[in-house]
Scaffold this motif. Structure first.
Motif, PDB file in Angstrom:
ATOM      1  N   LEU A 355       0.817  -1.213  -0.097  1.00  0.00           N
ATOM      2  CA  LEU A 355      -0.050  -0.192  -0.145  1.00  0.00           C
ATOM      3  C   LEU A 355       0.724   1.284  -0.066  1.00  0.00           C
ATOM      4  O   LEU A 355       0.415   2.155  -0.700  1.00  0.00           O
ATOM      5  N   LYS A 356       2.014   1.354   0.699  1.00  0.00           N
ATOM      6  CA  LYS A 356       2.697   2.571   1.023  1.00  0.00           C
ATOM      7  C   LYS A 356       3.421   2.791  -0.482  1.00  0.00           C
ATOM      8  O   LYS A 356       3.556   3.771  -0.782  1.00  0.00           O
ATOM      9  N   ASN A 357       4.032   1.666  -1.064  1.00  0.00           N
ATOM     10  CA  ASN A 357       4.670   1.890  -2.247  1.00  0.00           C
ATOM     11  C   ASN A 357       3.929   1.600  -3.591  1.00  0.00           C
ATOM     12  O   ASN A 357       4.388   1.532  -4.539  1.00  0.00           O
ATOM     13  N   TYR A 358       2.542   1.483  -3.292  1.00  0.00           N
ATOM     14  CA  TYR A 358       1.818   1.328  -4.458  1.00  0.00           C
ATOM     15  C   TYR A 358       2.017   2.259  -5.780  1.00  0.00           C
ATOM     16  O   TYR A 358       1.778   1.826  -7.040  1.00  0.00           O
ATOM     17  N   GLU A 359       2.370   3.701  -5.472  1.00  0.00           N
ATOM     18  CA  GLU A 359       2.351   4.484  -6.721  1.00  0.00           C
ATOM     19  C   GLU A 359       3.644   4.156  -7.639  1.00  0.00           C
ATOM     20  O   GLU A 359       3.415   4.290  -8.975  1.00  0.00           O
ATOM     21  N   VAL A 360       4.716   3.257  -7.023  1.00  0.00           N
ATOM     22  CA  VAL A 360       5.693   2.874  -7.952  1.00  0.00           C
ATOM     23  C   VAL A 360       5.399   1.248  -8.397  1.00  0.00           C
ATOM     24  O   VAL A 360       6.284   0.817  -9.354  1.00  0.00           O
ATOM     25  N   ILE A 361       4.387   0.753  -7.847  1.00  0.00           N
ATOM     26  CA  ILE A 361       3.812  -0.615  -8.273  1.00  0.00           C
ATOM     27  C   ILE A 361       2.945  -0.403  -9.669  1.00  0.00           C
ATOM     28  O   ILE A 361       2.985  -1.027 -10.673  1.00  0.00           O
TER      29      ILE A 361
END
Length: 639
Positions: A355-361
């Motif tokens: 969730l925290k890193n989803y912008e780059v996923i």
């Protein structure tokens, strides 16, 4: 020549050479025993998930099998998506066979071997792409992420007794190995060739739920049953095939054949280890397409082939198991107090990492115009970065409005896993899984050694504005509500982040969130050249599709929206026509002192002003949607 419609002895065919059957002696024995296998193809997956496909005579492989498997073959890298890596002056790419996975035989049932009476087969070997002695393909990225995850997760468990205690593992028991499992499912549309979609009929049928889980009939039933049977032959262990929500009833012609077939289907199969999961999905898509095509049906794996009707998703399931030295296996997401705790510390930290890193996923999950067309409110589309784990620990729920959720079977702790709902059938599963594993590990490494389970669960469930050890202060990451009904758009954007509207906006996140990008770059799983290549390729494909296909399709649409009223008209008909005609001019027609929106969009692309092109695309999409509504209302008021 073979007799048409001859029943072929399918049990005589070789379908798979398993990864434990790759000694040179076993390979030669199997291939010599099955002379209908005439070719071999090395399937290397580029950064867009496109596989190389060749027909190499099997004799060439067998002449020097050791060198063939050790050295692979060379190709011109300009033919694969490796932008800025395989350049015109440095194009040599080696396709290297992977000996640590299953190999499948792709049969051409339209080409029968005159000697054996069996269809000609091609041995498909999943492979790696190598440029300048570096692996640069999707499969290699996933391989590196798996290797890193297994090592680091094993160390974290062995070095933190409280984590093992949560899982019911004795402190003295050592973790032998980490097993990573995954599964996808395949949704797709089938139709008879040349048939055009009637969006209103499809939308009405969907609203009335006339198709979902209904009995398949005729040619569609036959093709789906054959596809499931063929999947069994390959050992994919199909679990289900059924109608999805989209579609309309077909018609029967005077000759008794089905016409106007347009249906959405889903096929599911058993999970496997992560690399094999991605390889299986790639082969199954080709198998399904071949079977349905052989029955005169077109198949599309587009995420949103028909505007205004349910798109096709490909929910991706992620599970992690730990194997002890004594052979016992435990699910690292399941707490030992299964009915009292939602999950373990590692389970919560894993969700938080994604969730925290989803912008780059997300740039690897949703990389096309088509994919973004699916991710719109109102179609159970997971556009918000938010999770759901159930109302209580012993009452698992399936919230279909969230991005990623906990799947929990109260009768089977081994089945605990996460379901990522955003991918579509054309998502690159290799890169989707690799980015998820990097992000999961970020959460686990950062959180689990430092916080207790209660502290972790409290942070996961925090409100926006509350400080967190790991999660961002101004965001909320859990909701058990229907996020589309419970919150308005402004609230969703504020709580969960504003979703990207275009491919360009999505891929820009790889520049806009450098600290999150570093998570993907750890241990060189992804590298800066790989990220740069992927960004360049994604923007290049997006912009070329815009100017060469989407604008052209919209121009055709506008030209087909012609005036159809005659003398029997009302003043409302005139008003309706004038409104939509003005909109047509605004979109497509240039004048001496004013450029149309299509022209402005083309010029922005030619000038490589992609930020401006992205803005024009959003405006174009809004106006095209408005135009369709206006024309529909205009027609409905005419005799």
């Amino acid at each position: 020549m073979p007799i048409k419609n001859k029943i072929l002895p399918l049990e005589e065919l070789l379908y798979v050479i398993k990864k434990d059957e790759h000694s040179h002696e076993e390979i030669k024995t199997l291939l010599n025993k099955h002379p209908q296998i005439k070719f071999v193809s090395l399937a290397g997956l580029d950064l867009r998930g496109n596989a190389t496909d060749e027909r190499i005579p099997i004799e060439l492989m067998l002449e020097d099998l050791e060198d063939f498997l050790r050295l692979g073959i060379q190709t011109d890298g300009s033919s694969v998506v490796l932008h800025n890596i395989a350049t015109l002056n440095d194009a040599k790419v080696i396709i290297l066979p992977d000996i640590d996975c299953n190999w499948y035989v792709d049969y051409n049932f339209s080409n029968i071997d005159v000697n054996t009476g069996l269809p000609i087969g091609t041995l498909v070997i999943p492979s790696f792409l190598i440029h300048n002695n570096k692996m640069v393909c999707s499969r290699s990225i996933l391989k590196k992420s798996i290797k890193r995850f297994k090592k680091e997760c094993k160390n974290i468990l062995n070095e933190n007794p409280h984590l093992k205690e949560e899982l019911g593992i004795k402190s003295e028991d050592e973790i032998k190995e980490i097993h990573m499992t995954s599964a996808t499912e395949l949704e797709f549309w089938v139709q008879t060739p040349e048939d055009k979609a009637d969006e209103e009929k499809l939308s009405t049928s969907q609203t009335l739920k006339e198709q979902y889980w209904k009995r398949t009939e005729g040619t569609v039933r036959t093709a789906m049953e054959k596809a499931l049977l063929m999947m069994s032959k390959y050992g994919f262990e199909p679990e289900m095939g059924h109608k999805e929500v989209g579609g309309v009833r077909s018609t029967i012609s005077v000759t008794g054949t089905q016409n106007h077939i347009m249906e959405q289907l889903e096929i599911d199969w058993k999970y496997s280890d992560s690399m094999q999961c991605a390889d299986n999905e790639h082969f199954i898509k080709q198998l399904v397409m071949d079977v349905f095509n052989n029955h005169g049906l077109e198949v599309t794996f587009l995420a949103k082939p028909i505007e205004g009707v349910a798109g096709s998703g490909e929910h991706t399931h992620i599970g992690i198991m730990a194997e002890l030295q004594n052979g016992k296996k435990v699910n690292v997401f399941s707490h030992k107090d299964f009915d009292k705790r939602y999950m373990s510390s590692i389970g919560f930290a894993s969700l938080m990492g994604i969730l925290k890193n989803y912008e780059v996923i997300n740039p690897f999950v949703t990389s096309t115009n088509d994919a973004l067309n699916r991710l719109k409110p109102g179609f159970e589309a997971p556009i918000c970065i938010v999770s759901s784990i159930g109302h209580t620990a012993d009452f698992p729920s399936r919230n279909r409005s969230i991005l990623i959720g906990l799947i929990k079977d109260m009768e089977n702790p081994f089945a605990t896993r996460f379901e990522l709902r955003a991918p579509n059938p054309n998502s690159n599963t290799y890169l989707v899984l690799a980015t998820c594993y990097q992000s999961i590990l970020d959460g686990v490494e950062t959180i689990c050694p430092k916080l207790s389970l209660d502290e972790i669960e409290k942070e996961f469930s925090k409100e926006a504005g509350e400080e967190g050890y790991y999660l961002e202060k101004d965001r909320q990451y859990r909701s058990e509500e229907d996020v589309f009904e419970h919150y308005n758009q402004a609230q969703r954007n504020s709580l969960f982040g504003t979703p990207p509207s275009t491919v360009y906006e999505n891929v820009r996140a790889l520049d806009d969130y450098p600290e999150k990008l570093e998570v993907l770059l750890k241990a060189d799983v992804f590298t800066k050249p790989i990220i740069d290549s992927y960004k360049t390729a994604t923007i290049d494909i997006w912009s070329n599709e815009l100017k060469g296909r989407i604008i052209e399709d919209n121009m055709t649409l506008i030209r087909n929206l012609t005036k159809i009223h005659d003398d029997e008209i009302s003043d409302l008909d005139i008003v309706n026509w004038n409104r939509l005609n003005l909109l047509k001019w605004d979109l497509m027609k240039d004048s001496v002192d004013k450029k149309s929106l299509f022209t402005l969009l083309r010029e922005a692309i030619y000038e490589e002003d992609f930020a401006k092109a992205s803005e024009y695309q959003i405006l174009m999409n809004e106006k095209i949607k408005e135009l369709k509504i206006l024309y529909s209302n205009y027609k409905k008021n005419l005799f």
